[in-house]
Motif scaffolding. Structure first.
Motif, PDB file in Angstrom:
ATOM      1  N   ALA A   1      38.892   1.617  50.604  1.00 32.69           N
ATOM      2  CA  ALA A   1      37.262   2.293  49.277  1.00 32.69           C
ATOM      3  C   ALA A   1      37.220   3.352  49.041  1.00 32.69           C
ATOM      4  CB  ALA A   1      35.839   1.738  50.909  1.00 32.69           C
ATOM      5  N   ALA A   2      37.161   3.599  47.624  1.00 31.50           N
ATOM      6  CA  ALA A   2      37.550   4.472  46.489  1.00 31.50           C
ATOM      7  C   ALA A   2      36.571   4.491  45.779  1.00 31.50           C
ATOM      8  CB  ALA A   2      38.545   4.427  45.918  1.00 31.50           C
ATOM      9  N   PHE A   3      35.697   3.578  46.324  1.00 29.20           N
ATOM     10  CA  PHE A   3      34.115   3.960  45.230  1.00 29.20           C
ATOM     11  C   PHE A   3      32.241   3.537  46.337  1.00 29.20           C
ATOM     12  CE2 PHE A   3      36.155   3.555  41.682  1.00 29.20           C
ATOM     13  CZ  PHE A   3      35.749   4.679  40.727  1.00 29.20           C
ATOM     14  N   ALA A   4      32.551   3.853  47.319  1.00 31.00           N
ATOM     15  CA  ALA A   4      31.872   3.854  48.184  1.00 31.00           C
ATOM     16  C   ALA A   4      31.530   5.432  49.030  1.00 31.00           C
ATOM     17  CB  ALA A   4      32.015   3.062  49.612  1.00 31.00           C
ATOM     18  N   ASP A   5      30.327   5.817  48.803  1.00 32.59           N
ATOM     19  CA  ASP A   5      30.174   6.333  49.740  1.00 32.59           C
ATOM     20  C   ASP A   5      30.176   6.327  51.476  1.00 32.59           C
ATOM     21  OD1 ASP A   5      28.492   9.293  50.313  1.00 32.59           O
ATOM     22  OD2 ASP A   5      26.945   8.768  49.295  1.00 32.59           O
ATOM     23  N   ALA A   6      31.476   7.977  51.188  1.00 34.00           N
ATOM     24  CA  ALA A   6      31.286   7.719  52.871  1.00 34.00           C
ATOM     25  C   ALA A   6      30.896   8.206  54.070  1.00 34.00           C
ATOM     26  CB  ALA A   6      32.324   8.595  52.907  1.00 34.00           C
ATOM     27  N   ARG A   7      29.010   9.099  53.154  1.00 32.66           N
ATOM     28  CA  ARG A   7      28.371   9.130  53.912  1.00 32.66           C
ATOM     29  C   ARG A   7      27.663   8.264  55.036  1.00 32.66           C
ATOM     30  NH1 ARG A   7      25.949  13.172  50.227  1.00 32.66           N
ATOM     31  NH2 ARG A   7      26.833  11.615  48.824  1.00 32.66           N
TER      32      ARG A   7
ATOM     33  N   ARG B   1      47.165   2.608  64.580  1.00 32.51           N
ATOM     34  CA  ARG B   1      46.722   1.664  64.421  1.00 32.51           C
ATOM     35  C   ARG B   1      46.728   0.877  65.873  1.00 32.51           C
ATOM     36  NH1 ARG B   1      48.224   0.535  58.945  1.00 32.51           N
ATOM     37  NH2 ARG B   1      47.707   2.430  57.948  1.00 32.51           N
TER      38      ARG B   1
ATOM     39  N   PHE C   1      28.104   5.418  56.222  1.00 33.86           N
ATOM     40  CA  PHE C   1      29.441   4.889  57.036  1.00 33.86           C
ATOM     41  C   PHE C   1      29.365   5.413  58.417  1.00 33.86           C
ATOM     42  CE2 PHE C   1      31.653   2.974  52.970  1.00 33.86           C
ATOM     43  CZ  PHE C   1      30.797   1.780  53.249  1.00 33.86           C
TER      44      PHE C   1
ATOM     45  N   GLN D   1      38.412   0.982  56.197  1.00 32.23           N
ATOM     46  CA  GLN D   1      37.766   0.757  54.820  1.00 32.23           C
ATOM     47  C   GLN D   1      38.466   1.921  54.427  1.00 32.23           C
ATOM     48  OE1 GLN D   1      34.507   2.006  57.461  1.00 32.23           O
ATOM     49  NE2 GLN D   1      33.421   0.539  57.149  1.00 32.23           N
ATOM     50  N   LEU D   2      39.873   2.692  54.326  1.00 33.37           N
ATOM     51  CA  LEU D   2      39.888   3.647  53.785  1.00 33.37           C
ATOM     52  C   LEU D   2      40.651   3.441  52.453  1.00 33.37           C
ATOM     53  CD1 LEU D   2      43.067   4.695  56.917  1.00 33.37           C
ATOM     54  CD2 LEU D   2      40.653   5.772  55.497  1.00 33.37           C
TER      55      LEU D   2
ATOM     56  N   PHE E   1      34.226  11.347  47.831  1.00 37.66           N
ATOM     57  CA  PHE E   1      33.132  11.167  49.106  1.00 37.66           C
ATOM     58  C   PHE E   1      33.154  10.195  49.084  1.00 37.66           C
ATOM     59  CE2 PHE E   1      32.209  15.606  47.271  1.00 37.66           C
ATOM     60  CZ  PHE E   1      32.656  16.199  48.586  1.00 37.66           C
ATOM     61  N   SER E   2      34.818   9.290  48.997  1.00 36.69           N
ATOM     62  CA  SER E   2      34.608   7.647  50.196  1.00 36.69           C
ATOM     63  C   SER E   2      35.335   7.592  49.925  1.00 36.69           C
ATOM     64  CB  SER E   2      35.277   7.214  48.116  1.00 36.69           C
ATOM     65  OG  SER E   2      36.536   7.050  48.299  1.00 36.69           O
TER      66      SER E   2
ATOM     67  N   LEU F   1      35.806   9.839  59.289  1.00 36.96           N
ATOM     68  CA  LEU F   1      36.998   9.725  59.144  1.00 36.96           C
ATOM     69  C   LEU F   1      38.337   8.365  59.725  1.00 36.96           C
ATOM     70  CD1 LEU F   1      39.174   9.652  57.065  1.00 36.96           C
ATOM     71  CD2 LEU F   1      39.270  11.541  57.262  1.00 36.96           C
ATOM     72  N   ALA F   2      38.209   8.583  61.011  1.00 33.48           N
ATOM     73  CA  ALA F   2      38.845   8.337  62.104  1.00 33.48           C
ATOM     74  C   ALA F   2      38.174   6.637  62.026  1.00 33.48           C
ATOM     75  CB  ALA F   2      39.008   9.108  63.598  1.00 33.48           C
TER      76      ALA F   2
ATOM     77  N   ILE G   1      45.355   8.912  63.309  1.00 39.63           N
ATOM     78  CA  ILE G   1      44.355   8.024  62.717  1.00 39.63           C
ATOM     79  C   ILE G   1      44.445   6.532  62.398  1.00 39.63           C
ATOM     80  CG2 ILE G   1      42.593   9.796  63.885  1.00 39.63           C
ATOM     81  CD1 ILE G   1      41.932  10.124  60.980  1.00 39.63           C
TER      82      ILE G   1
ATOM     83  N   PHE H   1      36.407   5.393  59.892  1.00 35.28           N
ATOM     84  CA  PHE H   1      37.289   4.460  58.660  1.00 35.28           C
ATOM     85  C   PHE H   1      38.372   3.956  59.415  1.00 35.28           C
ATOM     86  CE2 PHE H   1      34.903   7.713  56.089  1.00 35.28           C
ATOM     87  CZ  PHE H   1      33.694   6.913  56.873  1.00 35.28           C
TER      88      PHE H   1
END
Lengths: 398, 255, 624
Positions: B115-121, B80, B123, B112-113, C488-489, B104-105, C508, B107
């Motif tokens: 964020a457990a309820f957001a839809d990752a796609r 980081r 972002f 944003q890691l 999928f978050s 993922l990298a 990362i 995020f």
């Protein structure tokens, strides 16, 4: 898509619909831990089948035949409640009965209370099912842990021993037996008594160290509520290590064929036990039961056979007396209901729904390479129940 | 040590049991500089990288990155702070597509890691595609990394590493296991991307052609010790280096 | 306690330890080499005891007949072990990890019913061993001769095995395989032959242990499960594949138990501690301590890092077809009370609860990469919390708050567990679950002890079967969808990233441990939702909700359904629950039948039941 969905719905519903019941038979819904405790429950089931056969041969009940609907509760309360739901909701049984362990018995009793449906608990020995957790819909056949302990205490108190080692399986039954023993002994004897407790995990007793620790404690007498494999391990280790030499030993349930027979010629001679000396009981009602059982199964009855037989006879007597299978009428009929069992006539007390069925108390001897009970007497359950005031204080009002 | 040093390594020591993998190792890397670390097998190159990115703790010595000590910090913290890493055998996330790997990298960079309820796609889809584009594998964006060819995985790893916007990128044998032509292409790509983003490169490499073509400076390790350092031309002619590593001048690049 | 009493108890502990080692060493061997979590090891031991009982009676004739019977029963069990390996496990070596566990779970069920059918329900007490039937006087106490024999046999078997593994070519290959399976395979060693051999030896030792147990314990139908947990503990505490480790572990556990019994009750700061009660969980306490200090057991070595090349299946977010099917199924299930009979609702209530329970375990095992053998801890803890809270709070609040206790427990247990990985992690979860179970089992005043708590019924408006079904269906559906959403978050990707490649994840900037810890806690929290719903659906709870069988059920549901898909656990829960419900009614041998069906499903659908759905094209795979 919609059509497929409709079709699927129809198919699923068809699969879920109950099969049409046999014409108007009275259904006794029986759930028990058949696979978990087969040594007790296989003879139990035979006893039930025998009773149902006899009832149907003599014309059934209320001009209807009687049918057993038997379910395995997998030995756990959660499954037991589900199975009970099935018996009620789908099989539409008229009476719910059975259960073996205390946990399952109490869970189903509470379920019966919630659903307002009659439940005849056959085997669970826990005192709570009629007292602390007693309810309007639950009745219990067998003499409880407290009652059977009281039967042995009657003998134990006579010996005047001061230092008792108590070994027990560390769960409800063993703990209640131990508590009851301490309480009753203290009440019976004026002198102070010392109790040394040796809890052992159920089914996994480390017999060597336990026997050694007991021997090191140098007790005057021993009270045990071990059974099944734990009992066999304890007996063998105790004999080898000389724990029982010149020692008075009391063992709850130790005379039941289920637990005595496996010991064969190593049955511990001289122990005081509660049990079932099937080969020696000469009453006419037992002889009739014994002959019928042997004729049907070419085998002798065990304690479980008597319980299974008697629970069906209880249900039958209640239905006959109520003249109906309506739960509320059955509950009313159960108050003071008199039932003839292989152990003689018993009644269900109105005050706590406990039956007065007793147990045989005697000592173990070895005859022809097998353990038997000698010097036994029938201890009537009615004589070993606490005073009514005590019961009223400990049982919640309906 | 120059003012613009992004990484300063000072008397670093690391040993396993009785074996000294790093002995009093000191060097620095300047911002935007491309530094190659070479040396025979067992010289301590991978150990050095593992210590630098926090996978291993050093026994003694200091590592300063961006004017702050990073010695003893866990790998994620070092990452980081701006130290990227690629591995000798490419490490990617096998249950994800190439694009998801890069996402993922990203995020991580944007924290944003949690964020457990957001839809990752939703972002960073664009930026991840852009990174894959730069790495030359945008066509493979939706392929599972478990099914990609080795060379493509190296490119995915490069895209992942760049997604973190590192100030220093540690590359353990970036071209190992590739065909010679592929090596040159990949290394040119790495250098171009690094130059574009102003990333300093510290890489180990066995292929001397790659080293001498791309490194601004070369460090030569032997048994955990720095035996030579300097521009490629200087190192190439260092007799000691020849002796332990490069061999006779007639066979350059065949280490 | 006098010194001599102490020494005698030490001797008793050694005998117990030897006996434990003999049962465990076979598993240590097979587990170490094949990594097959063989639940049937206890069943093999039980089989050994029963066969020995019959052979001893059959052969008769004094000492020679007796010991011949012991040897023959060990061989017979070895044969059974080879059959299991050859016809079942061998087909599953390529299957997803832990799937063999499901298959051996099926074997346990079958063996139990077969033994019941062949030998009957009554305990069978064998004769005492000829030549070792009496006792000898040591320090004034009578010590059974057979105990002394066992004390000698343990080290003897240890010695023989060590010799076999160190000097024979086969043994060296076995040792190599337990350290690096892929490498051994790459060297061209015939793995099938090696594994068969290992299973032969492992089963032989299990059978021998069973036969040797007969003079101490009657052959009985509870032997298998009574011993299996303990055996796994010994294997893991010792370190996977380490035979001397297993010996030391057995020694520690055996002696610890004997000393707990010897100490008896002890007053510490005015509180009376009953040490004999600790024997209920002594082995798990030992394991928790050992694993907290030495993550790979006493003599184990850290496993090689997972190979980056390890094949991972692509996990795709639910696509449109799955959305449509899930929506249709939900609508169908929501409408069901309008036309289905009441029991169907009860069954579906159970299925919904278990589907959520399994989904929470799947979250942890699948995307989280953290296998758990003790997931019931969170299920049961929340059930207990719900029951206790409902005494003072409205039922609705109890239902909402109870899962937080499960989450809290997961937070605490997870902190230790995420320091480990693989089977070690799974075993530590088991240890925590068992410790929790034993507290519930013994804390009569609060938890009701072995009876549990009754009177845990839903509020009036939810008391009908229909209302409660709707509540459960809604809650379970929302929770499962939430779990999928989390997967999928960004956090879900990070969790999966840590599983796929901890190295890459850290590089990362993802903190692997913190991420796993959070994942662990979320899984516990959601299991807690299932547990609270369960408590109110049954009206009572007992320690059984925390027990190993409850954890195993969830595990089997997840594996049966398929670890690599989202719908797997839901399907697995539906299939296993309805299977148990329907088969139990139709055959006396329902246990064996369930076992056989489970095995068949595993063999035909090694990717899980969800594989069928995939093949039907619901979740289109990307062309590769």
């Amino acid at each position: 898509m919609l059509r497929t969905l409709k079709l699927a719905m129809v198919l699923v519903c068809a699969a879920m619909l109950p099969l049409p019941a046999a014409a108007q038979a009275i259904k006794l819904g029986e759930l028990n831990s058949y696979k978990t405790f087969p040594a007790f429950l296989e003879p139990y089931k035979k006893g039930m089948d025998l009773a149902v056969e006899e009832i149907n041969r003599s014309g059934g009940l209320l001009q209807r035949s009687v049918e057993l609907v038997v379910r395995d509760d997998n030995g756990n309360p959660g499954d037991a409640v589900r199975v009970a739901e099935e018996l009620l909701a789908r099989e539409k049984v008229d009476v719910l009965m059975g259960t073996f362990s205390s946990a399952v018995g109490l869970a189903v009793a509470d379920f019966a209370k919630q659903r307002r449906f009659i439940f005849l608990a056959s085997e669970p020995l826990t005192d709570k099912i009629v007292w602390e957790n007693g309810n309007r819909y639950t009745f219990r056949l067998r003499p409880s842990t407290y009652m059977q302990t009281a039967m042995l205490v009657a003998e134990a108190a006579k010996l005047g021993k001061r230092r008792w080692a108590i070994v027990y399986p560390d769960y409800e039954y063993g703990k209640s037996a131990t508590a009851a023993f301490r309480q009753l002994m203290t009440a019976q004897q004026s002198a102070t008594i010392e109790f040394l407790e040796f809890p052992a995990p159920l089914g996994k007793i480390d017999a060597g160290p336990v026997v050694q620790a007991m021997a090191d404690a140098r007790p005057d007498a021993i009270f045990s509520s071990l059974f099944a494999a734990d009992l066999a391990k304890f007996v063998r280790e105790g004999e080898l290590r000389g724990l029982f030499r010149d020692q008075a030993v009391f063992n709850l349930l130790g005379g039941e064929p289920e637990y005595l027979d496996p010991l064969k010629d190593e049955a511990p001679v001289g122990w005081y036990v509660t049990g079932y000396p099937w080969s020696a009981i000469a009453t006419s009602e037992h002889k009739r039961f014994l002959d019928a059982y042997r004729a049907k199964y070419q085998d002798y009855p065990r304690q479980g056979s008597v319980v299974g037989y008697s629970i069906v006879m209880t249900a039958a007597a209640a239905i006959r007396k109520a003249g109906s299978t309506d739960t509320e009428k059955l509950v009313a009929a159960m108050q003071g209901l008199v039932v003839d069992t292989p152990f003689g006539r018993i009644s269900y007390r109105a005050i706590d729904h406990q039956s007065t069925m007793g147990a045989y108390v005697g000592r173990i001897a070895v005859k022809d390479g097998k353990g038997v009970m000698i010097d036994w007497r029938y201890a009537n359950g009615a004589d070993y129940l606490p005073a009514d005031d005590w019961v009223r204080a400990h049982r919640p009002a309906d | 040590m120059s003012e613009s040093a992004v990484l300063i390594v000072d008397r670093l020591c690391k040993s396993y049991g009785g074996v000294h993998a790093l002995r009093e190792l000191s060097f620095s890397v300047n911002s935007g500089e491309k530094v190659a670390v070479i040396g025979p097998n067992g010289a301590g190159k991978t150990t050095l990288f593992n210590v630098l990115n926090g996978q291993l703790a050093a026994d003694a010595g200091a590592v300063v990155f961006d004017a702050a000590s990073i010695g003893g910090l866990p790998p994620q913290t070092i990452a980081r702070r701006g130290v990227g890493r690629t591995f000798q055998v490419p490490a990617t996330f096998g249950s994800m597509t190439a694009r998801e790997n890069v996402q993922l990298a990203l995020f991580g960079r944007h924290t944003q890691l949690r964020a457990a309820f957001a839809d990752a796609r939703a972002f960073e889809a664009k930026e991840s595609l852009a990174l894959l584009e730069r790495a030359g594998i945008v066509a493979l964006a939706d392929r599972s990394c478990a099914t990609l060819a080795y060379g493509d995985l190296k490119r995915v790893e490069l895209a992942i590493a760049l997604a973190c916007r590192p100030r220093l990128l540690l590359m353990d044998e970036p071209t190992a296991g590739l065909a010679p032509s592929e090596r040159a292409t990949l290394m040119s790509l790495v250098v171009a991307l690094a130059a574009n983003d102003g990333v300093a490169l510290l890489f180990t490499e066995h292929d001397m052609d790659v080293v001498f073509a791309h490194a601004d400076r070369v460090l030569v390790l032997n048994r955990g010790r720095l035996i030579s350092a300097g521009p490629p031309s200087v190192v190439r002619s260092d007799p000691q280096v020849r002796k332990v590593y490069l061999g006779p001048p007639t066979l350059p690049g065949n280490a | 306690m006098t010194l001599s009493a102490f020494l005698i108890q030490l001797l008793n502990g050694l005998a117990g330890a030897s006996s434990l080692f003999l049962v465990s060493v076979g598993l240590s061997l097979t587990f170490g080499v094949t990594r097959v979590v063989n639940f049937a090891h206890g069943s093999l031991m039980m089989l050994g005891a029963y066969i020995a009982y019959s052979l001893i009676a059959g052969l008769g004739g004094g000492a020679a007949g007796y010991w011949a019977a012991v040897a023959l029963s060990a061989l017979a069990v070895a044969g059974v072990g080879v059959l299991i390996e050859r016809f079942l496990l061998r087909r599953l070596y390529g299957a997803p990890e832990l799937l063999q566990l499901t298959a051996t779970f099926g074997v346990v069920l079958i063996v139990k019913d077969v033994v019941l059918a062949l030998w009957g329900p009554e305990d069978l007490l064998g004769p005492r061993a000829p030549g070792f039937s009496g006792s000898v006087n040591i320090l004034g106490s009578a010590v059974p001769q057979y105990d002394l024999l066992l004390i000698a046999l343990g080290p003897l078997v240890l010695f023989l095995l060590t010799w076999l593994l160190r000097t024979t070519r086969w043994g060296i290959l076995v040792r190599a395989a337990s350290e690096d399976r892929e490498m051994t395979a790459a060297l061209g060693v015939n793995q099938a032959w090696l594994f068969s051999g290992v299973f032969f030896l492992g089963a032989l030792l299990a059978g021998l242990a069973g036969a040797l147990q007969l003079p101490r314990e009657p052959a009985n139908l509870n032997m298998d499960l009574a011993v299996i947990a303990e055996v796994f503990v010994v294997t893991v505490v010792g370190g996977l594949g380490s035979i001397p480790g297993a010996f030391i572990a057995a020694l520690i556990i055996g002696v610890a138990k004997a000393l707990c019994i010897a100490i008896g009750e002890l007053a510490v700061f005015g509180v009376v501690l009953s040490f004999p009660k600790l024997t209920l969980v002594a082995e798990f306490i030992v394991m928790a301590i050992v694993l907290a200090l030495r993550p790979w057991g006493l003599f184990g070595r850290p496993p090689a890092l997972p190979r980056p090349s390890e094949q991972r299946e692509l996990l795709r977010p639910p696509g449109r077809p799955l959305h449509v099917i899930a929506a249709a199924a939900l609508i169908f299930m929501a409408l069901l009370p309008l036309f289905a009979d009441e029991y169907t609702l009860v069954l579906l209530t159970d299925i919904s609860i278990f589907a959520l329970f399994a989904a929470s375990l799947h979250f942890m095992m699948g995307p989280g990469g953290m296998p758990s053998f003790g997931h019931a801890a969170y299920f049961g803890l929340s059930a207990y919390a719900a029951a206790l809270l409902a005494r003072t709070l409205p039922m609705e609040s109890a239902l909402l708050i109870a899962p937080l206790f499960a989450g809290l427990a997961a937070l605490v247990y997870g902190w230790f567990c995420v320091r480990l990985s693989g089977v070690y992690l799974a075993m530590l979860t088991l240890a925590f679950a068992q410790i929790t179970w034993s507290i519930a089992f013994q804390w009569d005043a609060v938890t009701g002890g072995s009876n549990g708590l009754t009177g845990v019924w839903p509020a009036q408006w939810l008391s009908s079967r229909r209302a409660y079904y709707w509540l459960t269906l809604t809650a379970a559906a929302i929770a499962i969808l939430a779990l999928w959403r989390i997967i999928f978050s960004p956090f879900g990707y990070a969790l999966r990233g840590v599983r796929d490649s901890p190295l890459r994840a850290a590089a990362i900037g993802i903190d692997p441990r913190a991420t796993q810890w959070a994942g662990f806690t979320i899984a516990g929290l959601f299991a807690g939702i299932a547990g609270a719903l369960y408590a109110f659906s049954k009206g009572s709870i007992s320690p059984e909700t925390l027990s190993i069988p409850r954890s195993i059920d969830a595990l089997v549901m997840v594996l049966l359904g398929g670890l690599q898909t989202l719908v797997g656990p839901v399907l697995g829960a539906a299939v296993l629950t309805s299977l148990q419900d329907s088969i139990v009614r139709h055959t006396e041998f329902w246990r064996a039948t369930v076992g056989a069906v489970v095995i068949a499903l595993v063999l035909f659908f090694p990717d899980g039941l969800a594989g069928i759905v995939q093949r039907m094209g619901v979740r289109g795979r990307h062309p590769t």
